[in-house]
Design a protein around this motif. Structure first.
Motif, PDB file in Angstrom:
ATOM      1  N   CYS A  44       0.801  -1.232   0.000  1.00  0.00           N
ATOM      2  CA  CYS A  44       0.000   0.000   0.000  1.00  0.00           C
ATOM      3  C   CYS A  44       0.831   1.278   0.000  1.00  0.00           C
ATOM      4  O   CYS A  44       0.295   2.367  -0.126  1.00  0.00           O
ATOM      5  CB  CYS A  44      -0.962   0.009   1.192  1.00  0.00           C
ATOM      6  SG  CYS A  44      -0.171   0.291   2.797  1.00  0.00           S
ATOM      7  N   GLY A  45       2.151   1.170   0.153  1.00  0.00           N
ATOM      8  CA  GLY A  45       3.020   2.335   0.118  1.00  0.00           C
ATOM      9  C   GLY A  45       3.127   3.095   1.425  1.00  0.00           C
ATOM     10  O   GLY A  45       3.851   4.081   1.509  1.00  0.00           O
ATOM     11  N   SER A  46       2.424   2.654   2.465  1.00  0.00           N
ATOM     12  CA  SER A  46       2.500   3.334   3.761  1.00  0.00           C
ATOM     13  C   SER A  46       3.882   3.174   4.382  1.00  0.00           C
ATOM     14  O   SER A  46       4.619   2.249   4.053  1.00  0.00           O
ATOM     15  CB  SER A  46       1.467   2.750   4.723  1.00  0.00           C
ATOM     16  OG  SER A  46       0.172   3.033   4.285  1.00  0.00           O
ATOM     17  N   GLU A  47       4.199   4.075   5.298  1.00  0.00           N
ATOM     18  CA  GLU A  47       5.481   4.010   5.991  1.00  0.00           C
ATOM     19  C   GLU A  47       5.442   2.942   7.078  1.00  0.00           C
ATOM     20  O   GLU A  47       4.491   2.876   7.860  1.00  0.00           O
ATOM     21  CB  GLU A  47       5.818   5.358   6.623  1.00  0.00           C
ATOM     22  CG  GLU A  47       6.117   6.429   5.612  1.00  0.00           C
ATOM     23  CD  GLU A  47       6.585   7.726   6.251  1.00  0.00           C
ATOM     24  OE1 GLU A  47       6.625   7.832   7.489  1.00  0.00           O
ATOM     25  OE2 GLU A  47       6.896   8.653   5.483  1.00  0.00           O
ATOM     26  N   ILE A  48       6.492   2.116   7.092  1.00  0.00           N
ATOM     27  CA  ILE A  48       6.660   1.101   8.130  1.00  0.00           C
ATOM     28  C   ILE A  48       7.942   1.439   8.876  1.00  0.00           C
ATOM     29  O   ILE A  48       9.006   1.545   8.270  1.00  0.00           O
ATOM     30  CB  ILE A  48       6.771  -0.320   7.546  1.00  0.00           C
ATOM     31  CG1 ILE A  48       5.537  -0.673   6.718  1.00  0.00           C
ATOM     32  CG2 ILE A  48       6.979  -1.337   8.669  1.00  0.00           C
ATOM     33  CD1 ILE A  48       5.656  -2.006   5.991  1.00  0.00           C
ATOM     34  N   ARG A  61      -1.113  -0.042   8.211  1.00  0.00           N
ATOM     35  CA  ARG A  61      -2.285   0.364   7.444  1.00  0.00           C
ATOM     36  C   ARG A  61      -3.001  -0.783   6.734  1.00  0.00           C
ATOM     37  O   ARG A  61      -4.213  -0.747   6.565  1.00  0.00           O
ATOM     38  CB  ARG A  61      -1.849   1.383   6.408  1.00  0.00           C
ATOM     39  CG  ARG A  61      -2.943   2.235   5.942  1.00  0.00           C
ATOM     40  CD  ARG A  61      -2.320   3.488   5.430  1.00  0.00           C
ATOM     41  NE  ARG A  61      -3.288   4.537   5.580  1.00  0.00           N
ATOM     42  CZ  ARG A  61      -3.412   5.521   4.743  1.00  0.00           C
ATOM     43  NH1 ARG A  61      -2.596   5.593   3.735  1.00  0.00           N
ATOM     44  NH2 ARG A  61      -4.315   6.432   4.930  1.00  0.00           N
ATOM     45  N   CYS A  62      -2.239  -1.776   6.298  1.00  0.00           N
ATOM     46  CA  CYS A  62      -2.856  -2.915   5.610  1.00  0.00           C
ATOM     47  C   CYS A  62      -2.408  -4.212   6.297  1.00  0.00           C
ATOM     48  O   CYS A  62      -1.867  -4.178   7.385  1.00  0.00           O
ATOM     49  CB  CYS A  62      -2.512  -2.901   4.119  1.00  0.00           C
ATOM     50  SG  CYS A  62      -0.810  -3.337   3.698  1.00  0.00           S
ATOM     51  N   VAL A  63      -2.617  -5.337   5.660  1.00  0.00           N
ATOM     52  CA  VAL A  63      -2.301  -6.618   6.286  1.00  0.00           C
ATOM     53  C   VAL A  63      -0.901  -7.133   5.942  1.00  0.00           C
ATOM     54  O   VAL A  63      -0.547  -8.245   6.321  1.00  0.00           O
ATOM     55  CB  VAL A  63      -3.355  -7.682   5.896  1.00  0.00           C
ATOM     56  CG1 VAL A  63      -4.717  -7.308   6.426  1.00  0.00           C
ATOM     57  CG2 VAL A  63      -3.390  -7.875   4.378  1.00  0.00           C
ATOM     58  N   ALA A  64      -0.104  -6.335   5.249  1.00  0.00           N
ATOM     59  CA  ALA A  64       1.223  -6.783   4.819  1.00  0.00           C
ATOM     60  C   ALA A  64       2.151  -7.003   6.012  1.00  0.00           C
ATOM     61  O   ALA A  64       2.180  -6.208   6.946  1.00  0.00           O
ATOM     62  CB  ALA A  64       1.840  -5.763   3.865  1.00  0.00           C
ATOM     63  N   GLU A  65       2.873  -8.094   5.961  1.00  0.00           N
ATOM     64  CA  GLU A  65       3.871  -8.424   6.977  1.00  0.00           C
ATOM     65  C   GLU A  65       5.118  -8.919   6.254  1.00  0.00           C
ATOM     66  O   GLU A  65       5.030  -9.711   5.319  1.00  0.00           O
ATOM     67  CB  GLU A  65       3.353  -9.518   7.909  1.00  0.00           C
ATOM     68  CG  GLU A  65       2.148  -9.110   8.724  1.00  0.00           C
ATOM     69  CD  GLU A  65       1.634 -10.231   9.612  1.00  0.00           C
ATOM     70  OE1 GLU A  65       2.196 -11.350   9.567  1.00  0.00           O
ATOM     71  OE2 GLU A  65       0.668 -10.002  10.351  1.00  0.00           O
ATOM     72  N   TYR A  66       6.269  -8.426   6.712  1.00  0.00           N
ATOM     73  CA  TYR A  66       7.537  -8.807   6.098  1.00  0.00           C
ATOM     74  C   TYR A  66       8.495  -9.226   7.206  1.00  0.00           C
ATOM     75  O   TYR A  66       8.530  -8.630   8.286  1.00  0.00           O
ATOM     76  CB  TYR A  66       8.155  -7.633   5.332  1.00  0.00           C
ATOM     77  CG  TYR A  66       7.212  -7.027   4.318  1.00  0.00           C
ATOM     78  CD1 TYR A  66       7.103  -7.553   3.043  1.00  0.00           C
ATOM     79  CD2 TYR A  66       6.431  -5.926   4.648  1.00  0.00           C
ATOM     80  CE1 TYR A  66       6.238  -6.997   2.108  1.00  0.00           C
ATOM     81  CE2 TYR A  66       5.566  -5.360   3.728  1.00  0.00           C
ATOM     82  CZ  TYR A  66       5.474  -5.897   2.464  1.00  0.00           C
ATOM     83  OH  TYR A  66       4.611  -5.343   1.552  1.00  0.00           O
ATOM     84  N   GLY A  67       9.302 -10.236   6.931  1.00  0.00           N
ATOM     85  CA  GLY A  67      10.336 -10.638   7.872  1.00  0.00           C
ATOM     86  C   GLY A  67      11.534  -9.718   7.731  1.00  0.00           C
ATOM     87  O   GLY A  67      11.681  -9.023   6.724  1.00  0.00           O
ATOM     88  N   PRO A  68      12.407  -9.703   8.728  1.00  0.00           N
ATOM     89  CA  PRO A  68      13.569  -8.815   8.653  1.00  0.00           C
ATOM     90  C   PRO A  68      14.474  -9.095   7.449  1.00  0.00           C
ATOM     91  O   PRO A  68      15.124  -8.189   6.941  1.00  0.00           O
ATOM     92  CB  PRO A  68      14.300  -9.052   9.969  1.00  0.00           C
ATOM     93  CG  PRO A  68      13.723 -10.280  10.554  1.00  0.00           C
ATOM     94  CD  PRO A  68      12.374 -10.488   9.948  1.00  0.00           C
ATOM     95  N   GLU A  69      14.472 -10.326   6.966  1.00  0.00           N
ATOM     96  CA  GLU A  69      15.301 -10.670   5.807  1.00  0.00           C
ATOM     97  C   GLU A  69      14.759 -10.068   4.509  1.00  0.00           C
ATOM     98  O   GLU A  69      15.453 -10.047   3.494  1.00  0.00           O
ATOM     99  CB  GLU A  69      15.432 -12.191   5.676  1.00  0.00           C
ATOM    100  CG  GLU A  69      14.160 -12.907   5.279  1.00  0.00           C
ATOM    101  CD  GLU A  69      13.157 -13.125   6.415  1.00  0.00           C
ATOM    102  OE1 GLU A  69      12.041 -13.592   6.104  1.00  0.00           O
ATOM    103  OE2 GLU A  69      13.454 -12.830   7.590  1.00  0.00           O
ATOM    104  N   GLU A  70      13.531  -9.549   4.523  1.00  0.00           N
ATOM    105  CA  GLU A  70      12.927  -8.932   3.345  1.00  0.00           C
ATOM    106  C   GLU A  70      13.169  -7.419   3.286  1.00  0.00           C
ATOM    107  O   GLU A  70      12.668  -6.744   2.381  1.00  0.00           O
ATOM    108  CB  GLU A  70      11.420  -9.205   3.326  1.00  0.00           C
ATOM    109  CG  GLU A  70      11.085 -10.686   3.186  1.00  0.00           C
ATOM    110  CD  GLU A  70       9.609 -10.942   3.268  1.00  0.00           C
ATOM    111  OE1 GLU A  70       8.967 -10.992   2.190  1.00  0.00           O
ATOM    112  OE2 GLU A  70       9.083 -11.073   4.398  1.00  0.00           O
TER     113      GLU A  70
END
Length: 121
Positions: A44-48, A61-70
């Motif tokens: 979604c382009g939001s700041e993480i 903001r959305c359901v996106a989840e990323y691991g630290p390796e990503e």
């Protein structure tokens, strides 16, 4: 001439000059000690905000989840100085080898971070 020494008074001596752009006062090395980062969510382009390099990246903001390796797969917006909380100047020395920042310097307080690695080019 007397040897250089650090004084105990209010003007503590440092082997650097405040006016020298390349001078830093404190810093860290290694990915585990990387400054906090803000990346753009890939969906979604939001700041993480990622406080530590080992933290998961969960979009607020959305359901996106990323691991630290990503981390390297996401767009880095900026690194935040852990000392004064300013945005840091950052860059890469070997962009053909790494997709992550390899150094960052705070222009305000002169904190510096380096991604420690061996490079056989």
């Amino acid at each position: 001439m007397a040897p250089l020494r650090r004084g105990d008074g209010p003007n503590k001596f440092r082997l650097s000059s405040v006016d020298t752009a390349t001078t830093t006062y404190e810093g860290d090395t290694g990915w585990a000690k990387r400054p906090p980062a803000t990346v753009a969510c890939g969906q979604c382009g939001s700041e993480i905000f990622q406080h530590s390099a080992r933290d998961d990246l969960d979009c607020p903001r959305c359901v996106a989840e990323y691991g630290p390796e990503e981390f390297g797969d996401l767009e880095l917006l900026h690194l935040t100085c852990p000392v004064c909380r300013s945005r840091m100047a950052q860059g890469q020395r070997h962009p053909e080898q790494f997709d992550i920042p390899e150094w960052a310097t705070c222009e305000r307080c002169r904190y510096h971070w380096e991604f420690e690695h061996s490079y056989d080019g």
